[in-house]
Write an enzyme that holds these catalytic residues in place. Structure first.
Site, PDB file in Angstrom:
ATOM      1  CG  ASP A  13     -40.350 -15.219 -71.306  1.00  0.00           C
ATOM      2  OD1 ASP A  13     -41.572 -15.439 -71.399  1.00  0.00           O
ATOM      3  OD2 ASP A  13     -39.821 -14.125 -71.616  1.00  0.00           O
ATOM      4  CE  LYS A  76     -47.945 -16.227 -72.635  1.00  0.00           C
ATOM      5  NZ  LYS A  76     -46.625 -15.623 -72.370  1.00  0.00           N
ATOM      6  CD  GLU A 177     -45.271 -14.062 -69.172  1.00  0.00           C
ATOM      7  OE1 GLU A 177     -45.697 -12.962 -69.567  1.00  0.00           O
ATOM      8  OE2 GLU A 177     -45.504 -15.133 -69.769  1.00  0.00           O
ATOM      9  CG  ASP A 199     -44.218  -8.335 -69.257  1.00  0.00           C
ATOM     10  OD1 ASP A 199     -44.014  -8.108 -70.464  1.00  0.00           O
ATOM     11  OD2 ASP A 199     -44.044  -9.460 -68.746  1.00  0.00           O
TER      12      ASP A 199
HETATM   13  N1  ATP Z   1     -37.728  -2.041 -80.760  1.00  0.00           N
HETATM   14  C1  ATP Z   1     -39.021  -2.355 -80.672  1.00  0.00           C
HETATM   15  N2  ATP Z   1     -39.981  -1.406 -80.768  1.00  0.00           N
HETATM   16  C2  ATP Z   1     -41.281  -1.726 -80.694  1.00  0.00           C
HETATM   17  N3  ATP Z   1     -41.729  -2.970 -80.524  1.00  0.00           N
HETATM   18  C3  ATP Z   1     -40.831  -3.954 -80.419  1.00  0.00           C
HETATM   19  C4  ATP Z   1     -39.441  -3.703 -80.478  1.00  0.00           C
HETATM   20  N4  ATP Z   1     -38.790  -4.881 -80.336  1.00  0.00           N
HETATM   21  C5  ATP Z   1     -39.733  -5.829 -80.206  1.00  0.00           C
HETATM   22  N5  ATP Z   1     -40.963  -5.278 -80.254  1.00  0.00           N
HETATM   23  C6  ATP Z   1     -42.250  -5.966 -80.160  1.00  0.00           C
HETATM   24  O1  ATP Z   1     -42.301  -6.656 -78.936  1.00  0.00           O
HETATM   25  C7  ATP Z   1     -43.143  -7.797 -79.080  1.00  0.00           C
HETATM   26  C8  ATP Z   1     -42.425  -9.005 -78.548  1.00  0.00           C
HETATM   27  O2  ATP Z   1     -42.111  -8.787 -77.235  1.00  0.00           O
HETATM   28  P1  ATP Z   1     -41.704  -9.981 -76.273  1.00  0.00           P
HETATM   29  O3  ATP Z   1     -40.701 -10.825 -76.919  1.00  0.00           O
HETATM   30  O4  ATP Z   1     -41.390  -9.351 -74.983  1.00  0.00           O
HETATM   31  O5  ATP Z   1     -43.103 -10.734 -76.214  1.00  0.00           O
HETATM   32  P2  ATP Z   1     -43.441 -12.178 -75.681  1.00  0.00           P
HETATM   33  O6  ATP Z   1     -42.680 -12.423 -74.430  1.00  0.00           O
HETATM   34  O7  ATP Z   1     -43.317 -13.137 -76.791  1.00  0.00           O
HETATM   35  O8  ATP Z   1     -44.991 -12.030 -75.407  1.00  0.00           O
HETATM   36  P3  ATP Z   1     -45.851 -12.103 -74.062  1.00  0.00           P
HETATM   37  O9  ATP Z   1     -44.966 -11.714 -72.932  1.00  0.00           O
HETATM   38  O10 ATP Z   1     -46.927 -11.114 -74.325  1.00  0.00           O
HETATM   39  O11 ATP Z   1     -46.365 -13.484 -73.992  1.00  0.00           O
HETATM   40  C9  ATP Z   1     -43.445  -7.963 -80.553  1.00  0.00           C
HETATM   41  O12 ATP Z   1     -44.752  -7.513 -80.826  1.00  0.00           O
HETATM   42  C10 ATP Z   1     -42.409  -7.053 -81.197  1.00  0.00           C
HETATM   43  O13 ATP Z   1     -42.878  -6.510 -82.412  1.00  0.00           O
HETATM   44 MG    MG Z   2     -43.040 -11.877 -72.445  1.00  0.00          MG
END
Ligand code: ATP
Ligand code: MG
Length: 509
Positions: A13, A76, A177, A199
């Site tokens: 991922d 990204k 995804e 998502d």
């Molecule tokens: N407990 C929480 N409450 C609110 N936001 C959160 C929490 N935990 C993580 N986040 C937010 O979630 C986001 C990261 O999510 P995730 O890891 O799913 O994204 P990613 O997979 O890197 O991004 P994408 O899927 O968009 O490419 C960040 O902006 C983070 O601040």
């Molecule tokens: Mg993601």
């Protein structure tokens, strides 16, 4: 046979903010690959330090407050994109490194005096994940299923494949995804359900309606926005803080990269805390100095109500997109059996409340919001291996129309949005000038009727057209979209049956 054989296909991922890898070890058994024996998350951050050392993941993120100009994150959002002003400007507003037009109709980023294409940064992150996985598994990983937002265009998908090629990692399949999350949820349960995957990650929002019939996963409609994610929630908070500081002290912090990076760091942690608490203190000492040399602190209390108010338009937009996808799928809220929440930002209580109201029932707890995508990718990777007895059928769709530019600049749609993939369509074409021996076709992807507002996928030149009067040559152009949502084209002369040579002028990655 041991599924950890050295030709195993891992699932990756590749997130905007966080990346994660997993491997399936047999029927439904999946393990996340931990980094140095701990957390499976690798931050999608790349940096070059003062000494010229390259840092990726935690090491890069750890120093981002001190080295904001040379720490690249959220790249990204730029991968496989044309350097349109609004994209460069939008991303530039929320990052401290420099973004500019690249040399191949793409976007480049600067780090320590060097310009990188966005997919080169993805390659650095893939390299790190591959190394972490290889260390953990005890063999050199060379193949992976990599996930991308459902809302990625053909060109963005190609750029991710190219990123893998740069580091000798064969991206055996790109999958979406939300579809991966549905696999993590549905495999091995003999389900007959229609689910909606919402998502909301760090950078992108995706929504897909998926029908699960045991081992068949059929996407009915998808939608999204690759500029809608946690980063935008952070930005809304940052704008609010900057404004408040300006009105109090008359100082604009926006021009100070170190101050901005310190704010971004604490803002994100505060936002996360506000998912479990109603109020959180916010304090950054010595953020700047007054003209008289007095140090100033940035201090306030942030409460959940303020955060919700600041980010309401973002949550509204996600629900508008959900509404649009439901219309495209021809469904109403009661037709959805389960709503899956994926992505870290869905932990925000306001997001969950709004979804609950929209669907008249709470979302399912069926998948882990941070892990489901990597797990689904790993399961899919396992299903692609010969020795696997997991047979899956994934029927996905393209997220935006693909078409060609007509005279006048309008898009002639070849594949409409939500067309199932793989897919093939032929259109006929002809010459417009006497003696013309080349035919130039510009391909776009997007939902706007004017190509100027869509993404250019490529400019194809078919050479060897038989010269004649205008309209005399009769050509057939065949468009094929693979299971990965990647386009290829060919053309033939209908009279002679001769296949024509194609060249692409606009580089894809
Ligand atoms: N407990 C929480 N409450 C609110 N936001 C959160 C929490 N935990 C993580 N986040 C937010 O979630 C986001 C990261 O999510 P995730 O890891 O799913 O994204 P990613 O997979 O890197 O991004 P994408 O899927 O968009 O490419 C960040 O902006 C983070 O601040
Ligand atoms: Mg993601």
């Amino acid at each position: 046979m041991d599924p950890r054989a050295t030709d195993a296909i891992i699932g990756i991922d590749l997130g905007t903010t966080n990346s994660c890898a997993a491997i399936a070890t047999g029927d439904g058994q999946v393990t996340l690959i931990p980094y140095r024996g701990g957390d499976p998350i690798v931050p999608s951050v790349f940096a070059i330090d003062d000494k010229g050392h390259e840092l990726v993941g935690h090491e890069a993120k750890r120093q981002w407050q001190l080295n904001p100009r040379n720490t690249l994150y959220a790249t990204k959002r730029l991968i496989g994109r044309a350097p349109r002003d609004e994209i460069v400007e939008t991303v530039q507003r929320s990052v401290q490194y420099r973004i500019h037009a690249g040399e191949r109709n793409d976007v480049a980023v600067d780090c320590h005096g060097q310009a990188f294409q966005a997919h080169e940064i993805a390659a650095k992150i893939l390299h790190k994940i591959r190394d972490v996985a290889s260390d953990h598994l005890g063999f050199k990983v060379s193949r992976a299923v990599v996930t991308v937002p459902a809302y990625f265009t053909d060109r963005q998908r190609q750029a991710v494949k190219e990123a893998g090629r740069l580091v000798d990692l064969e991206v055996v399949r790109i999958i979406n995804e939300p579809t991966a999350a549905a696999l993590a949820y549905g495999i091995g349960k003999r389900l007959q359900e229609r689910i909606l995957v919402y998502d909301l990650g760090g950078g992108t929002f995706d929504v897909s309606v998926i029908e699960i019939r045991d081992r068949v996963f059929e996407v009915k409609a998808t939608g999204g926005d690759i500029f809608l994610g946690g980063i935008d929630f952070d930005d809304a908070m940052i704008r609010h803080l900057l404004q408040d500081f300006r009105s109090r002290h008359g100082i604009d912090l926006a021009g100070d990269p170190v101050a901005m990076q310190r704010i971004r760091d604490l803002v994100e942690r505060t936002k996360i805390d506000l998912s479990s608490r109603s109020e959180v203190p916010f304090s950054i000492p010595f953020i700047t100095m007054t003209a008289q040399g007095q140090p100033l602190n940035l201090e306030c209390r942030f409460d959940r109500a303020t955060l919700e108010q600041l980010t309401r338009p973002l949550v509204d937009r996600t629900l508008q997109i959900v509404g649009g996808v439901m219309v495209d799928a021809g469904l109403t809220a009661t037709d959805i059996d389960e709503v899956m929440l994926v992505g870290g930002q869905t932990r925000m209580p306001a997001v969950q409340e709004r979804i609950t109201r929209f669907f008249g029932k709470p979302p399912s707890k069926g998948v882990h919001p941070d892990e489901a995508v990597a797990i689904g990718a790993a399961l899919y990777g396992w299903s692609l291996q010969e020795r696997s007895d997991l047979k899956l059928q994934l029927l996905d769709v393209i997220p935006m129309a693909i078409g060609i530019e007509q005279a006048g600049g309008d898009l002639h749609v070849v594949f409409p949005r939500n067309a199932p993939i793989p897919n093939a369509r032929a259109i006929s074409a002809t010459t417009s000038e006497a003696g013309q021996t080349e035919l130039v076709v510009r391909i776009f992807q997007g939902d706007q009727p004017e190509t100027a507002r869509d993404e250019l996928l490529g400019e194809f030149t078919f050479s060897g057209v038989r010269p004649g009067a205008p309209g005399e040559a009769r050509l057939e152009i065949l468009f094929e979209v693979s299971v990965e949502g990647i386009l290829s084209m060919s053309a033939r002369d209908l009279e002679s049956g001769r296949q024509m040579k194609t060249t692409v002028r606009v580089a894809s990655a």
